[in-house]
Design an enzyme around this catalytic site. Structure first.
Site, PDB file in Angstrom:
ATOM      1  N   TRP A 180       0.867  -1.190   0.000  1.00 14.39           N
ATOM      2  CA  TRP A 180       0.000   0.000   0.000  1.00 14.39           C
ATOM      3  C   TRP A 180       0.891   1.224   0.000  1.00 14.39           C
ATOM      4  O   TRP A 180       1.814   1.321   0.801  1.00 14.39           O
ATOM      5  CB  TRP A 180      -0.916   0.035   1.238  1.00 14.39           C
ATOM      6  CG  TRP A 180      -1.611   1.366   1.322  1.00 14.39           C
ATOM      7  CD1 TRP A 180      -2.611   1.809   0.501  1.00 14.39           C
ATOM      8  CD2 TRP A 180      -1.310   2.455   2.206  1.00 14.39           C
ATOM      9  NE1 TRP A 180      -2.951   3.100   0.836  1.00 14.39           N
ATOM     10  CE2 TRP A 180      -2.171   3.522   1.875  1.00 14.39           C
ATOM     11  CE3 TRP A 180      -0.393   2.626   3.251  1.00 14.39           C
ATOM     12  CZ2 TRP A 180      -2.145   4.747   2.545  1.00 14.39           C
ATOM     13  CZ3 TRP A 180      -0.359   3.848   3.920  1.00 14.39           C
ATOM     14  CH2 TRP A 180      -1.231   4.890   3.571  1.00 14.39           C
ATOM     15  N   GLU A 221      -3.185  -3.028  -2.241  1.00 13.77           N
ATOM     16  CA  GLU A 221      -4.326  -2.379  -1.563  1.00 13.77           C
ATOM     17  C   GLU A 221      -4.653  -1.034  -2.206  1.00 13.77           C
ATOM     18  O   GLU A 221      -3.774  -0.210  -2.422  1.00 13.77           O
ATOM     19  CB  GLU A 221      -3.960  -2.187  -0.076  1.00 13.77           C
ATOM     20  CG  GLU A 221      -5.037  -1.496   0.748  1.00 13.77           C
ATOM     21  CD  GLU A 221      -4.645  -1.371   2.233  1.00 13.77           C
ATOM     22  OE1 GLU A 221      -3.466  -1.591   2.571  1.00 13.77           O
ATOM     23  OE2 GLU A 221      -5.526  -1.056   3.052  1.00 13.77           O
ATOM     24  N   LYS A 223      -7.000   2.673  -2.455  1.00 21.08           N
ATOM     25  CA  LYS A 223      -7.528   3.675  -1.522  1.00 21.08           C
ATOM     26  C   LYS A 223      -8.141   4.825  -2.302  1.00 21.08           C
ATOM     27  O   LYS A 223      -7.691   5.146  -3.396  1.00 21.08           O
ATOM     28  CB  LYS A 223      -6.403   4.185  -0.616  1.00 21.08           C
ATOM     29  CG  LYS A 223      -6.918   5.003   0.550  1.00 21.08           C
ATOM     30  CD  LYS A 223      -5.889   5.135   1.655  1.00 21.08           C
ATOM     31  CE  LYS A 223      -6.428   6.038   2.752  1.00 21.08           C
ATOM     32  NZ  LYS A 223      -5.549   6.110   3.902  1.00 21.08           N
ATOM     33  N   ASP A 254      -9.660  -2.760   1.619  1.00 17.39           N
ATOM     34  CA  ASP A 254      -9.789  -2.287   3.002  1.00 17.39           C
ATOM     35  C   ASP A 254     -11.141  -1.592   3.041  1.00 17.39           C
ATOM     36  O   ASP A 254     -11.408  -0.694   2.221  1.00 17.39           O
ATOM     37  CB  ASP A 254      -8.626  -1.321   3.283  1.00 17.39           C
ATOM     38  CG  ASP A 254      -8.662  -0.691   4.663  1.00 17.39           C
ATOM     39  OD1 ASP A 254      -9.733  -0.186   5.064  1.00 17.39           O
ATOM     40  OD2 ASP A 254      -7.610  -0.669   5.338  1.00 17.39           O
ATOM     41  N   HIS A 257     -11.652   2.177   2.652  1.00 20.48           N
ATOM     42  CA  HIS A 257     -11.039   2.841   1.506  1.00 20.48           C
ATOM     43  C   HIS A 257     -11.975   3.109   0.340  1.00 20.48           C
ATOM     44  O   HIS A 257     -11.538   3.172  -0.805  1.00 20.48           O
ATOM     45  CB  HIS A 257      -9.835   2.033   1.027  1.00 20.48           C
ATOM     46  CG  HIS A 257      -8.680   2.086   1.972  1.00 20.48           C
ATOM     47  ND1 HIS A 257      -7.434   1.624   1.670  1.00 20.48           N
ATOM     48  CD2 HIS A 257      -8.598   2.575   3.234  1.00 20.48           C
ATOM     49  CE1 HIS A 257      -6.623   1.797   2.713  1.00 20.48           C
ATOM     50  NE2 HIS A 257      -7.322   2.374   3.668  1.00 20.48           N
ATOM     51  N   HIS A 281      -8.651  -6.024   4.434  1.00 16.44           N
ATOM     52  CA  HIS A 281      -8.330  -5.347   5.685  1.00 16.44           C
ATOM     53  C   HIS A 281      -9.663  -5.012   6.313  1.00 16.44           C
ATOM     54  O   HIS A 281     -10.419  -4.206   5.766  1.00 16.44           O
ATOM     55  CB  HIS A 281      -7.546  -4.052   5.435  1.00 16.44           C
ATOM     56  CG  HIS A 281      -6.072  -4.250   5.371  1.00 16.44           C
ATOM     57  ND1 HIS A 281      -5.188  -3.214   5.158  1.00 16.44           N
ATOM     58  CD2 HIS A 281      -5.313  -5.373   5.517  1.00 16.44           C
ATOM     59  CE1 HIS A 281      -3.948  -3.695   5.173  1.00 16.44           C
ATOM     60  NE2 HIS A 281      -4.004  -4.998   5.375  1.00 16.44           N
ATOM     61  N   ASP A 289     -11.984   7.303   6.524  1.00 21.65           N
ATOM     62  CA  ASP A 289     -11.170   6.113   6.804  1.00 21.65           C
ATOM     63  C   ASP A 289     -10.522   6.254   8.176  1.00 21.65           C
ATOM     64  O   ASP A 289      -9.311   6.328   8.314  1.00 21.65           O
ATOM     65  CB  ASP A 289     -10.102   5.988   5.705  1.00 21.65           C
ATOM     66  CG  ASP A 289      -9.218   4.767   5.902  1.00 21.65           C
ATOM     67  OD1 ASP A 289      -9.710   3.755   6.414  1.00 21.65           O
ATOM     68  OD2 ASP A 289      -8.029   4.841   5.529  1.00 21.65           O
ATOM     69  N   ASP A 291     -10.353   4.263  10.799  1.00 22.65           N
ATOM     70  CA  ASP A 291      -9.744   3.090  11.442  1.00 22.65           C
ATOM     71  C   ASP A 291     -10.179   2.893  12.892  1.00 22.65           C
ATOM     72  O   ASP A 291      -9.358   2.651  13.775  1.00 22.65           O
ATOM     73  CB  ASP A 291      -8.214   3.131  11.314  1.00 22.65           C
ATOM     74  CG  ASP A 291      -7.762   2.818   9.893  1.00 22.65           C
ATOM     75  OD1 ASP A 291      -8.060   1.716   9.418  1.00 22.65           O
ATOM     76  OD2 ASP A 291      -7.129   3.683   9.247  1.00 22.65           O
ATOM     77  N   ASP A 321      -7.158  -4.189  10.372  1.00 17.12           N
ATOM     78  CA  ASP A 321      -6.366  -2.972  10.173  1.00 17.12           C
ATOM     79  C   ASP A 321      -7.103  -1.784  10.773  1.00 17.12           C
ATOM     80  O   ASP A 321      -7.957  -1.191  10.122  1.00 17.12           O
ATOM     81  CB  ASP A 321      -6.107  -2.741   8.673  1.00 17.12           C
ATOM     82  CG  ASP A 321      -5.318  -1.457   8.428  1.00 17.12           C
ATOM     83  OD1 ASP A 321      -4.696  -0.945   9.383  1.00 17.12           O
ATOM     84  OD2 ASP A 321      -5.315  -0.962   7.281  1.00 17.12           O
TER      85      ASP A 321
HETATM   86  C1  RNT Z   1      -3.880   2.925   5.065  1.00 21.83           C
HETATM   87  C2  RNT Z   1      -4.005   1.467   4.770  1.00 21.83           C
HETATM   88  C3  RNT Z   1      -2.860   0.619   5.238  1.00 21.83           C
HETATM   89  C4  RNT Z   1      -2.381   0.992   6.626  1.00 21.83           C
HETATM   90  C5  RNT Z   1      -1.396   0.024   7.215  1.00 21.83           C
HETATM   91  C6  RNT Z   1      -0.728   0.588   8.418  1.00 21.83           C
HETATM   92  O1  RNT Z   1      -5.026   3.619   4.804  1.00 21.83           O
HETATM   93  O2  RNT Z   1      -5.201   0.981   5.266  1.00 21.83           O
HETATM   94  O3  RNT Z   1      -3.218  -0.710   5.164  1.00 21.83           O
HETATM   95  O4  RNT Z   1      -3.453   1.134   7.508  1.00 21.83           O
HETATM   96  O5  RNT Z   1      -0.525  -0.372   6.264  1.00 21.83           O
HETATM   97 ZN    ZN Z   2      -5.497  -1.132   5.159  1.00 19.65          ZN
END
Ligand code: RNT
Ligand code: ZN
Length: 412
Positions: A180, A221, A223, A254, A257, A281, A289, A291, A321
């Site tokens: 990523w 990945e 985004k 993810d 994303h 993820h 995003d 988290d 994640d």
């Molecule tokens: C960032 C991505 C990525 C990170 C990690 C730390 O938006 O989700 O996967 O969260 O690599």
């Molecule tokens: Zn991620």
């Protein structure tokens, strides 16, 4: 009759075999992100977190040494049922006076992690770290127009491939290496094409390094945006999907994303049709995003349902994640990981074949009634049975609070 036996009967009436569900769940591996333990800091640089991601909160006790992070991970692992894998980032390299920059990382810088994983019978997944580093120039890494910058990060990717293969060889378990990059622009770009062309070239260069594809699964990945990178991201969904399918690597989604009304649960079936494996993820975005810790919520359940209903547990690499620094970090780990497992169990306790049949026959009234009925089935009793069989206490808060008092608050 025990609560489990009663619940087992009720599920049997719905056409669900709870024993089969429990036996399946205990063999599902979840890849546990190490970066919840220290707010995505790592051990290789004093730079603050960059790349458009952010951890907020200042809860006491964050791990700041390998020993602390390992101890916290152990605490978390001891409170989570099921099979786990350790998911490391390159910035978690451990140096014994032999510092190496990201383009020069070697397997030996991860030997302590290998020992840790082997002792616990776990595999390791890996992530090159394309952020929090002075060689991120103007927010760009693998897509940089600066040849020196781009070459540095290509080398990083190549070294990470070698380290991933080392993990697989040492643990005997294949390693998933996820790429990523944060690259993007805050404001409207004049040229959306060239950065993506350079990213493509960089990936080609990294992946032209020979590596054993039965041991290392490279994932990519996507985004949609990051903080300070609102207008354009190089590794968009279209880019990563096209690159992955064309080059025989694995796409990673993810669920933080995408635009807020776009759901990863709806994308899984399509990706399964065109890829041997896919990767996830699992996170929780609140308005962006962000988290947040994964909850036992509708979308997490729906994601699990898509994996189980299409019989794809062995085709999906499931990783967590998220990073929350506003609550006890171990509790954050345990809560989120248990919720992923709960969602999977819930999916395993759903009579998918029956419901698919109703859909096929156009019996939408019956389908809706069944979908709603299943929601009040005694799920909690099956979950409790799963924890008991795994030898895991249902109550984890008391133990985490004790650890907080004895260990976490004493850290400086
Ligand atoms: C960032 C991505 C990525 C990170 C990690 C730390 O938006 O989700 O996967 O969260 O690599
Ligand atoms: Zn991620």
């Amino acid at each position: 009759m025990s609560r489990y036996d009663e619940a087992k009967k009720l599920y049997a009436d719905l056409g669900v075999d709870t024993e089969k569900a429990l036996n399946t769940l205990k063999d599902v591996t979840i890849s546990v992100h190490c970066w919840q333990g220290d707010d995505v800091v790592g051990f290789d640089s004093k730079e603050s977190l960059s790349g458009g991601i952010q951890t907020t909160g200042n809860y006491p006790g964050k791990a700041s040494t390998p020993a602390e992070l390992m101890s916290d991970l152990d605490k978390a692992f001891s409170l989570v049922p099921g099979k786990k894998k350790l998911n490391l980032h390159a910035c978690y390299a451990i140096f014994d006076g032999d510092f190496a920059d990201r383009d020069a990382l070697q397997p030996k810088h991860f030997q302590k992690w290998v020992d840790y994983a082997k002792d616990r019978g776990m595999g390791i997944d890996f992530n090159p770290t394309y952020f929090s580093h002075p060689m991120v120039k103007d927010g760009l890494t693998l897509s940089s127009p600066d040849d020196e910058v781009r070459a540095f990060w290509v080398k990083h990717g190549i070294q990470c491939l070698k380290i991933s293969e080392y993990f697989a060889n040492e643990t005997g378990i294949p390693c998933v290496m996820n790429i990523w990059i944060p690259d993007g622009y805050k404001d409207i770009p004049a040229d959306r094409y060239s950065p993506r062309a350079r990213f493509k070239k960089s990936l080609d260069e990294i992946l032209s390094t020979p590596y054993d594809k039965s041991k290392v699964y490279v994932t990519l990945e996507s985004k949609v945006f990051g903080i300070g990178l609102e207008s354009y991201t190089v590794g968009s969904a279209e880019f990563t999907l096209s690159y992955s399918t064309k080059n025989g690597i694995t796409p990673l989604m993810d669920n933080g994303h995408y635009h807020p009304t776009e759901l990863v649960s709806d994308k899984i079936a399509s990706l399964l049709l065109f890829n041997e494996k896919i990767a996830l993820h699992v996170t929780r975005g609140v308005r962006w995003d962000s988290d947040h810790v994964v909850l036992y919520d509708d979308e997490t359940k729906e994601i699990a349902k898509e994996i189980v209903a299409h019989d794809a547990l062995d085709r999906v690499f499931i990783a967590t994640d998220y990073f929350d620094a506003s609550i006890n970090r171990i509790s954050a780990w345990v809560t989120g990981l248990r919720n992923v497992q709960k969602a999977l169990l819930n999916a395993l306790l759903t009579p998918h074949d029956k419901m698919k049949e109703l859909q096929k026959d156009g019996k939408f009234t019956d389908l809706m009634v069944m979908q709603e009925d299943i929601k009040t089935a005694p799920f909690g009793d099956i979950w409790a049975e799963y924890l008991a069989r795994e030898g895991i206490k249902a109550d984890y808060l008391a133990e985490i609070k004790e650890y907080e008092e004895k260990v976490l608050v004493k850290r400086v």
